[in-house]
Design a protein around this motif. Structure first.
Motif, PDB file in Angstrom:
ATOM      1  N   LEU A 296       0.827  -1.210   0.000  1.00  0.00           N
ATOM      2  CA  LEU A 296       0.000   0.000   0.000  1.00  0.00           C
ATOM      3  C   LEU A 296       0.864   1.263   0.000  1.00  0.00           C
ATOM      4  O   LEU A 296       0.557   2.237  -0.683  1.00  0.00           O
ATOM      5  N   ALA A 297       1.954   1.222   0.775  1.00  0.00           N
ATOM      6  CA  ALA A 297       2.848   2.386   0.862  1.00  0.00           C
ATOM      7  C   ALA A 297       3.495   2.674  -0.486  1.00  0.00           C
ATOM      8  O   ALA A 297       3.645   3.835  -0.879  1.00  0.00           O
ATOM      9  N   ILE A 298       3.866   1.626  -1.220  1.00  0.00           N
ATOM     10  CA  ILE A 298       4.469   1.789  -2.548  1.00  0.00           C
ATOM     11  C   ILE A 298       3.439   2.345  -3.525  1.00  0.00           C
ATOM     12  O   ILE A 298       3.737   3.252  -4.314  1.00  0.00           O
ATOM     13  N   ILE A 299       2.225   1.820  -3.467  1.00  0.00           N
ATOM     14  CA  ILE A 299       1.152   2.315  -4.352  1.00  0.00           C
ATOM     15  C   ILE A 299       0.876   3.790  -4.063  1.00  0.00           C
ATOM     16  O   ILE A 299       0.757   4.610  -4.972  1.00  0.00           O
ATOM     17  N   LEU A 300       0.808   4.148  -2.777  1.00  0.00           N
ATOM     18  CA  LEU A 300       0.555   5.541  -2.400  1.00  0.00           C
ATOM     19  C   LEU A 300       1.682   6.449  -2.888  1.00  0.00           C
ATOM     20  O   LEU A 300       1.435   7.530  -3.434  1.00  0.00           O
ATOM     21  N   ASP A 301       2.928   6.002  -2.712  1.00  0.00           N
ATOM     22  CA  ASP A 301       4.065   6.807  -3.175  1.00  0.00           C
ATOM     23  C   ASP A 301       4.014   7.001  -4.687  1.00  0.00           C
ATOM     24  O   ASP A 301       4.248   8.101  -5.190  1.00  0.00           O
ATOM     25  N   SER A 302       3.692   5.933  -5.415  1.00  0.00           N
ATOM     26  CA  SER A 302       3.599   6.010  -6.881  1.00  0.00           C
ATOM     27  C   SER A 302       2.494   6.970  -7.298  1.00  0.00           C
ATOM     28  O   SER A 302       2.657   7.766  -8.228  1.00  0.00           O
ATOM     29  N   LEU A 303       1.373   6.910  -6.585  1.00  0.00           N
ATOM     30  CA  LEU A 303       0.249   7.797  -6.864  1.00  0.00           C
ATOM     31  C   LEU A 303       0.648   9.258  -6.644  1.00  0.00           C
ATOM     32  O   LEU A 303       0.426  10.119  -7.503  1.00  0.00           O
ATOM     33  N   LEU A 304       1.283   9.536  -5.503  1.00  0.00           N
ATOM     34  CA  LEU A 304       1.665  10.908  -5.177  1.00  0.00           C
ATOM     35  C   LEU A 304       2.752  11.428  -6.116  1.00  0.00           C
ATOM     36  O   LEU A 304       2.733  12.593  -6.521  1.00  0.00           O
ATOM     37  N   TYR A 305       3.696  10.552  -6.480  1.00  0.00           N
ATOM     38  CA  TYR A 305       4.750  10.962  -7.416  1.00  0.00           C
ATOM     39  C   TYR A 305       4.138  11.313  -8.774  1.00  0.00           C
ATOM     40  O   TYR A 305       4.455  12.345  -9.364  1.00  0.00           O
ATOM     41  N   GLY A 306       3.238  10.469  -9.251  1.00  0.00           N
ATOM     42  CA  GLY A 306       2.571  10.719 -10.533  1.00  0.00           C
ATOM     43  C   GLY A 306       1.763  12.007 -10.500  1.00  0.00           C
ATOM     44  O   GLY A 306       1.794  12.801 -11.443  1.00  0.00           O
ATOM     45  N   LEU A 307       1.065  12.238  -9.387  1.00  0.00           N
ATOM     46  CA  LEU A 307       0.293  13.476  -9.236  1.00  0.00           C
ATOM     47  C   LEU A 307       1.207  14.693  -9.303  1.00  0.00           C
ATOM     48  O   LEU A 307       0.872  15.699  -9.922  1.00  0.00           O
ATOM     49  N   GLY A 308       2.353  14.580  -8.655  1.00  0.00           N
ATOM     50  CA  GLY A 308       3.324  15.673  -8.680  1.00  0.00           C
ATOM     51  C   GLY A 308       3.721  16.042 -10.099  1.00  0.00           C
ATOM     52  O   GLY A 308       3.842  17.224 -10.443  1.00  0.00           O
ATOM     53  N   GLN A 309       3.890  15.025 -10.938  1.00  0.00           N
ATOM     54  CA  GLN A 309       4.268  15.260 -12.338  1.00  0.00           C
ATOM     55  C   GLN A 309       3.124  15.869 -13.141  1.00  0.00           C
ATOM     56  O   GLN A 309       3.310  16.804 -13.897  1.00  0.00           O
ATOM     57  N   HIS A 310       1.930  15.334 -12.961  1.00  0.00           N
ATOM     58  CA  HIS A 310       0.793  15.715 -13.807  1.00  0.00           C
ATOM     59  C   HIS A 310       0.097  17.015 -13.391  1.00  0.00           C
ATOM     60  O   HIS A 310      -0.653  17.578 -14.183  1.00  0.00           O
ATOM     61  N   THR A 311       0.341  17.467 -12.177  1.00  0.00           N
ATOM     62  CA  THR A 311      -0.344  18.694 -11.736  1.00  0.00           C
ATOM     63  C   THR A 311       0.533  19.939 -11.874  1.00  0.00           C
ATOM     64  O   THR A 311       0.109  21.029 -11.514  1.00  0.00           O
ATOM     65  N   ARG A 312       1.743  19.779 -12.419  1.00  0.00           N
ATOM     66  CA  ARG A 312       2.687  20.906 -12.528  1.00  0.00           C
ATOM     67  C   ARG A 312       2.098  22.128 -13.227  1.00  0.00           C
ATOM     68  O   ARG A 312       2.294  23.240 -12.791  1.00  0.00           O
ATOM     69  N   GLY A 313       1.368  21.910 -14.305  1.00  0.00           N
ATOM     70  CA  GLY A 313       0.836  23.042 -15.063  1.00  0.00           C
ATOM     71  C   GLY A 313      -0.517  23.535 -14.574  1.00  0.00           C
ATOM     72  O   GLY A 313      -1.077  24.480 -15.127  1.00  0.00           O
TER      73      GLY A 313
END
Length: 199
Positions: free
Chosen positions: A156-173
């Motif tokens: 779960l911790a890995i999935i959450l980290d992957s989710l948050l990392y991806g969000l960080g990339q996609h919400t930049r703009g």
């Protein structure tokens, strides 16, 4: 702390602060050790003595940011009564921090640079493991309190980290409110799943 150690720490801080301003202004790739030499008045040898490389110096700045983030989060974590509330709060804290942090663009550039020394890769891996451990502890509290299903906490911790990392990339703009809404929706999906319950 003895005088020599105090001077060493002051020099290290001076180099880090000047380099941070340059990375914010010029980006990671465009900032050279020579630029940092000019900005600090320290020799290149002195910079390498304290940080080994430009990458090492930049990692030091990321670690500082991580520490600041964690201190700020821990100061307000107790204001969230449940682990679910904490996860929504953490997601919002991340969204606001990443949108507003001056080093965000330089960090993207740094991580997208594929050529990294082995010791730098190891430090990055340690940082990522730190994020996963942080998530695991938070999620485990929810499992222990009966808020969440008995699932593999590390997974779960890995999935959450992957989710948050991806969000960080996609919400930049995105603008602030749009990014926050996206982080909140991601937490909805993570916490409640996407399968409709039958009524």
């Amino acid at each position: 702390m003895n005088k020599k150690k105090q001077q060493t720490e002051q020099t290290k801080k001076k180099i880090a602060e000047a380099a941070r301003a340059l990375f914010v202004q010029k980006g990671y790739k465009a900032t050279s050790i020579e630029d940092i030499v000019k900005a600090t008045g320290c020799s290149a040898g002195n910079i390498y003595y304290h940080f080994k490389s430009k990458e090492g110096l930049f990692l030091h700045l990321i670690e500082d940011w991580n520490r600041e983030w964690e201190e700020t989060w821990l100061a307000k974590e107790s204001s969230y009564p449940t682990t679910t509330d904490k996860l929504y709060g953490m997601a919002e804290h991340l969204a606001v921090d990443q949108l507003n942090h001056p080093l965000t663009k330089a960090i993207d550039e740094f991580f997208n640079n594929s050529e990294k020394a082995t010791d730098v890769e190891e430090r990055i891996n340690e940082m990522v493991q730190g994020y996963i451990d942080f998530n695991h502890q938070l999620l485990q509290k929810g499992i222990d309190k009966g808020e969440f299903k008995e699932l593999n906490g590390t997974g779960l911790a890995i999935i959450l980290d992957s989710l948050l990392y991806g969000l960080g990339q996609h919400t930049r703009g995105m603008k602030g409110e749009e990014a926050l809404a996206t982080y909140r929706m991601a937490m909805d999906v993570f916490l409640h799943g996407i399968v409709k319950t039958s009524r």
